[in-house]
Design a protein around this motif. Structure first.
Motif, PDB file in Angstrom:
ATOM      1  N   ASN A  94       0.781  -1.247   0.000  1.00  0.00           N
ATOM      2  CA  ASN A  94       0.000   0.000   0.000  1.00  0.00           C
ATOM      3  C   ASN A  94       0.806   1.286   0.000  1.00  0.00           C
ATOM      4  O   ASN A  94       0.227   2.366   0.004  1.00  0.00           O
ATOM      5  N   SER A  95       2.122   1.178   0.060  1.00  0.00           N
ATOM      6  CA  SER A  95       2.930   2.401   0.127  1.00  0.00           C
ATOM      7  C   SER A  95       4.358   2.083  -0.281  1.00  0.00           C
ATOM      8  O   SER A  95       4.740   0.903  -0.408  1.00  0.00           O
ATOM      9  N   GLY A  96       5.146   3.144  -0.416  1.00  0.00           N
ATOM     10  CA  GLY A  96       6.547   2.967  -0.756  1.00  0.00           C
ATOM     11  C   GLY A  96       7.318   2.291   0.359  1.00  0.00           C
ATOM     12  O   GLY A  96       8.110   1.367   0.129  1.00  0.00           O
ATOM     13  N   ALA A  97       7.072   2.741   1.590  1.00  0.00           N
ATOM     14  CA  ALA A  97       7.793   2.149   2.718  1.00  0.00           C
ATOM     15  C   ALA A  97       7.525   0.647   2.803  1.00  0.00           C
ATOM     16  O   ALA A  97       8.436  -0.142   3.043  1.00  0.00           O
ATOM     17  N   GLU A  98       6.281   0.284   2.549  1.00  0.00           N
ATOM     18  CA  GLU A  98       5.938  -1.141   2.643  1.00  0.00           C
ATOM     19  C   GLU A  98       6.579  -1.940   1.500  1.00  0.00           C
ATOM     20  O   GLU A  98       6.954  -3.109   1.688  1.00  0.00           O
ATOM     21  N   ALA A  99       6.710  -1.306   0.348  1.00  0.00           N
ATOM     22  CA  ALA A  99       7.387  -1.973  -0.773  1.00  0.00           C
ATOM     23  C   ALA A  99       8.859  -2.202  -0.409  1.00  0.00           C
ATOM     24  O   ALA A  99       9.425  -3.273  -0.655  1.00  0.00           O
ATOM     25  N   ASN A 100       9.476  -1.187   0.213  1.00  0.00           N
ATOM     26  CA  ASN A 100      10.881  -1.341   0.617  1.00  0.00           C
ATOM     27  C   ASN A 100      11.043  -2.340   1.754  1.00  0.00           C
ATOM     28  O   ASN A 100      12.044  -3.054   1.826  1.00  0.00           O
ATOM     29  N   GLU A 101      10.066  -2.383   2.666  1.00  0.00           N
ATOM     30  CA  GLU A 101      10.105  -3.414   3.717  1.00  0.00           C
ATOM     31  C   GLU A 101      10.144  -4.797   3.064  1.00  0.00           C
ATOM     32  O   GLU A 101      10.865  -5.692   3.515  1.00  0.00           O
ATOM     33  N   PHE A 128      16.415   8.355   0.807  1.00  0.00           N
ATOM     34  CA  PHE A 128      15.150   8.286   1.545  1.00  0.00           C
ATOM     35  C   PHE A 128      14.422   7.023   1.119  1.00  0.00           C
ATOM     36  O   PHE A 128      14.200   6.803  -0.071  1.00  0.00           O
ATOM     37  N   HIS A 129      14.057   6.200   2.114  1.00  0.00           N
ATOM     38  CA  HIS A 129      13.380   4.943   1.780  1.00  0.00           C
ATOM     39  C   HIS A 129      12.068   4.747   2.530  1.00  0.00           C
ATOM     40  O   HIS A 129      11.414   3.723   2.339  1.00  0.00           O
ATOM     41  N   GLY A 130      11.692   5.699   3.419  1.00  0.00           N
ATOM     42  CA  GLY A 130      10.410   5.564   4.094  1.00  0.00           C
ATOM     43  C   GLY A 130      10.510   5.826   5.578  1.00  0.00           C
ATOM     44  O   GLY A 130      11.568   6.174   6.108  1.00  0.00           O
ATOM     45  N   ARG A 131       9.373   5.662   6.271  1.00  0.00           N
ATOM     46  CA  ARG A 131       9.253   6.070   7.679  1.00  0.00           C
ATOM     47  C   ARG A 131       8.980   4.912   8.629  1.00  0.00           C
ATOM     48  O   ARG A 131       8.751   5.140   9.815  1.00  0.00           O
ATOM     49  N   VAL A 181      19.388   1.087  -3.300  1.00  0.00           N
ATOM     50  CA  VAL A 181      19.801   2.418  -3.750  1.00  0.00           C
ATOM     51  C   VAL A 181      18.742   3.037  -4.672  1.00  0.00           C
ATOM     52  O   VAL A 181      18.027   2.322  -5.375  1.00  0.00           O
ATOM     53  N   GLU A 182      18.655   4.368  -4.636  1.00  0.00           N
ATOM     54  CA  GLU A 182      17.785   5.103  -5.569  1.00  0.00           C
ATOM     55  C   GLU A 182      18.597   5.455  -6.828  1.00  0.00           C
ATOM     56  O   GLU A 182      19.711   5.973  -6.694  1.00  0.00           O
ATOM     57  N   PRO A 183      18.050   5.265  -8.008  1.00  0.00           N
ATOM     58  CA  PRO A 183      18.774   5.626  -9.240  1.00  0.00           C
ATOM     59  C   PRO A 183      19.007   7.143  -9.352  1.00  0.00           C
ATOM     60  O   PRO A 183      19.982   7.576  -9.956  1.00  0.00           O
ATOM     61  N   GLY A 186      15.675  11.435  -4.713  1.00  0.00           N
ATOM     62  CA  GLY A 186      14.588  12.419  -4.793  1.00  0.00           C
ATOM     63  C   GLY A 186      14.567  13.348  -3.594  1.00  0.00           C
ATOM     64  O   GLY A 186      14.921  14.526  -3.698  1.00  0.00           O
ATOM     65  N   GLU A 187      14.198  12.797  -2.428  1.00  0.00           N
ATOM     66  CA  GLU A 187      14.150  13.629  -1.218  1.00  0.00           C
ATOM     67  C   GLU A 187      15.526  14.209  -0.912  1.00  0.00           C
ATOM     68  O   GLU A 187      15.641  15.285  -0.343  1.00  0.00           O
ATOM     69  N   GLY A 188      16.557  13.478  -1.298  1.00  0.00           N
ATOM     70  CA  GLY A 188      17.937  13.903  -1.050  1.00  0.00           C
ATOM     71  C   GLY A 188      18.343  15.126  -1.857  1.00  0.00           C
ATOM     72  O   GLY A 188      19.447  15.649  -1.668  1.00  0.00           O
ATOM     73  N   LEU A 214      16.667  -1.770  -6.372  1.00  0.00           N
ATOM     74  CA  LEU A 214      16.494  -0.364  -6.756  1.00  0.00           C
ATOM     75  C   LEU A 214      15.188   0.177  -6.194  1.00  0.00           C
ATOM     76  O   LEU A 214      14.115  -0.398  -6.416  1.00  0.00           O
ATOM     77  N   ASP A 215      15.284   1.289  -5.478  1.00  0.00           N
ATOM     78  CA  ASP A 215      14.104   2.000  -4.993  1.00  0.00           C
ATOM     79  C   ASP A 215      13.721   3.011  -6.073  1.00  0.00           C
ATOM     80  O   ASP A 215      14.344   4.067  -6.203  1.00  0.00           O
ATOM     81  N   GLU A 216      12.699   2.648  -6.868  1.00  0.00           N
ATOM     82  CA  GLU A 216      12.225   3.544  -7.945  1.00  0.00           C
ATOM     83  C   GLU A 216      10.866   4.119  -7.573  1.00  0.00           C
ATOM     84  O   GLU A 216      10.024   4.386  -8.430  1.00  0.00           O
ATOM     85  N   ILE A 217      10.664   4.305  -6.285  1.00  0.00           N
ATOM     86  CA  ILE A 217       9.369   4.789  -5.806  1.00  0.00           C
ATOM     87  C   ILE A 217       9.104   6.209  -6.305  1.00  0.00           C
ATOM     88  O   ILE A 217       7.974   6.541  -6.669  1.00  0.00           O
ATOM     89  N   GLN A 218      10.138   7.025  -6.364  1.00  0.00           N
ATOM     90  CA  GLN A 218       9.964   8.390  -6.880  1.00  0.00           C
ATOM     91  C   GLN A 218      10.324   8.493  -8.365  1.00  0.00           C
ATOM     92  O   GLN A 218       9.736   9.259  -9.107  1.00  0.00           O
ATOM     93  N   THR A 219      11.303   7.700  -8.804  1.00  0.00           N
ATOM     94  CA  THR A 219      11.765   7.798 -10.197  1.00  0.00           C
ATOM     95  C   THR A 219      10.872   7.023 -11.166  1.00  0.00           C
ATOM     96  O   THR A 219      10.926   7.279 -12.376  1.00  0.00           O
TER      97      THR A 219
HETATM   98  C1  LIG Z   1      12.595   6.997  -3.042  1.00  0.00           C
HETATM   99  C2  LIG Z   1      11.506   6.827  -2.029  1.00  0.00           C
HETATM  100  N1  LIG Z   1      11.393   5.660  -1.385  1.00  0.00           N
HETATM  101  C3  LIG Z   1      10.426   5.444  -0.472  1.00  0.00           C
HETATM  102  C4  LIG Z   1       9.518   6.432  -0.158  1.00  0.00           C
HETATM  103  C5  LIG Z   1       8.455   6.163   0.879  1.00  0.00           C
HETATM  104  O1  LIG Z   1       7.220   6.067   0.264  1.00  0.00           O
HETATM  105  P1  LIG Z   1       5.871   6.190   1.147  1.00  0.00           P
HETATM  106  O2  LIG Z   1       5.799   7.572   1.674  1.00  0.00           O
HETATM  107  O3  LIG Z   1       4.769   5.844   0.170  1.00  0.00           O
HETATM  108  O4  LIG Z   1       5.974   5.169   2.241  1.00  0.00           O
HETATM  109  C6  LIG Z   1       9.604   7.672  -0.802  1.00  0.00           C
HETATM  110  C7  LIG Z   1       8.666   8.758  -0.458  1.00  0.00           C
HETATM  111  O5  LIG Z   1       8.931   9.920  -0.634  1.00  0.00           O
HETATM  112  C8  LIG Z   1      10.621   7.876  -1.760  1.00  0.00           C
HETATM  113  O6  LIG Z   1      10.751   9.047  -2.407  1.00  0.00           O
END
Ligand SMILES: Cc1ncc(COP(=O)(O)O)c(C=O)c1O
Length: 393
Positions: A94-101, A128-131, A181-183, A186-188, A214-219
């Protein structure tokens, strides 16, 4: 003042009630141009008719049954994602953080299968990978971590865009299992690594039998001009995470895998009640169809060039502008001082922008933006930056 919503967000004093394409309207009926897309979520803009129709139609038919049963739209979405990314399997959440988990769990399981009892993941500074606890531990920004100790074990951090540092870690740790790693960070601050960075990380991973995650959540989802940023190289990751633009506003995340880890998560190892339900998968399928039909990846690439050229020209010779960084529709303008106040100044001009990493003006506009809207953003943002830098001399 006591509020019933927890005060964990610093919000701008505006509430939107309607959106159409790249435009938003607030409670007073005032119109805004959105150069942020809900932080890279609404890539197709607001209230896109194809997405709205898919959601409405599916909501009338069936929204949720659970993953105890087959879900045709989830299977169709997995097929579509596998087709467009070259990955082999998908898990939905349901979210980026959960995908990275999910990615991190895959890495640990992969390690344990090899007899590595302290499976350790290499992560980078500034990421940045989530909260959630695991993803905030992976995140390379101390501000995200402060107050939440004890953080998780099993992470080692290296500078971004530094393959030698990663290689050096291999000498010191025998239990490394993966790199996350993020390609493009984004937040950085829209940090774009050397062109051969991903290929070199891939080669290092292959050499040590590590997973490249690869964390492509933003890219992802067309923002950089391809479905995913790695598709501008000749490599594939072993694990790929998506969220944000995948649902255009419907909460959905995905963790895709390939090769030796494509079938690692067996029954009982992982799950998510809402993950991949008929409603969100139907919406995400409509997103993919629309991006394909309307050639929006090409559009993102072209708009990115327009932004780059436009900002280069408009900000030429402006002292205090350190760098203009553009990858498709990820746009960062780094100034030589903190510039958070530009966000509210832009809002007064009825424009939504963001500042990240303290001094980087970040734009993540929708892929459906018109040329005229792009030019308006370039002009307003450049004027604001010039005025800000002059007033701070
Ligand atoms: C690269 C990246 N990974 C993970 C996340 C976390 O995603 P979410 O806020 O949907 O948990 C973000 C959110 O900004 C992100 O930019």
């Amino acid at each position: 003042m006591q509020t019933t919503v927890m005060p964990n967000y610093a919000r701008q004093p505006v509430t939107f009630v309607k959106g159409d394409g790249a435009l938003l309207w607030d409670t007073q009926g005032k119109r805004y141009l959105d150069a942020l897309s809900g932080i890279a979520v609404c890539g197709l803009g607001h209230s896109h008719p194809a997405i709205t129709e898919a959601i409405c139609e599916q909501a009338k038919r069936l929204m949720h049954t659970s993953n105890l049963y087959g879900i045709a739209h989830q299977q169709a979405l997995a097929d579509a994602l596998v087709r467009i990314t070259g990955m082999e399997s998908a898990f939905f959440c349901n979210s980026g953080a959960e995908a990275n988990e999910t990615a991190l769990k895959i890495a640990r399981l992969y390690g344990h299968h090899q007899g590595k009892n302290q499976p350790t993941v290499i992560v980078t500074e500034g990421s940045f990978h989530g909260r959630t606890l695991a993803t905030l531990t992976a995140t390379g920004n101390p501000k995200v971590q402060v107050g939440f100790a004890p953080l998780l074990e099993g992470f080692v951090r290296v500078p971004y865009n530094d393959v030698n540092a990663m290689a050096a870690v291999a000498e010191q740790h025998s239990d490394i299992v993966a790199v996350l790693v993020e390609p493009v960070m984004g937040e950085g601050g829209i940090v774009i690594p050397d062109e051969d960075y991903l290929s070199k990380v891939r080669a290092l991973c292959d050499h040590h039998n590590w997973l490249l995650m690869l964390d492509e959540i933003q890219t992802g989802m067309g923002r950089t001009g391809q479905w995913c940023a790695y598709q501008q190289t000749d490599i594939f990751p072993d694990v790929l995470t998506l969220a944000k633009g995948l649902g255009n506003g419907v909460p959905i995340g995905a963790c895709l895998a390939r090769g030796k880890v494509a079938e690692l998560l067996q029954p009982g190892t992982h799950g998510s009640t809402f993950g991949g339900n008929p409603l969100v998968c139907r919406a995400a399928l409509a997103v993919i169809e629309t991006i394909e039909q309307d050639n929006l990846r090409q559009r993102a690439e072209k708009l990115g060039q327009r932004f780059y050229q436009g900002f280069l020209k408009a900000l030429e010779g402006t002292a205090g502008v350190r760098e203009i960084r553009v990858k498709g529709l990820m746009i960062g303008i780094e100034l030589d001082k903190p510039c958070g106040q530009l966000v509210s100044q832009a809002l007064e001009k009825q424009l939504l922008i963001n500042v990240t990493a303290e001094r980087v003006v970040r734009l993540l506009p929708p892929l459906i933006l018109s040329d005229a809207q792009a030019d308006e953003i370039i002009s307003t943002v450049s004027q604001l930056i010039r005025a800000f830098l002059n007033s701070n001399l």
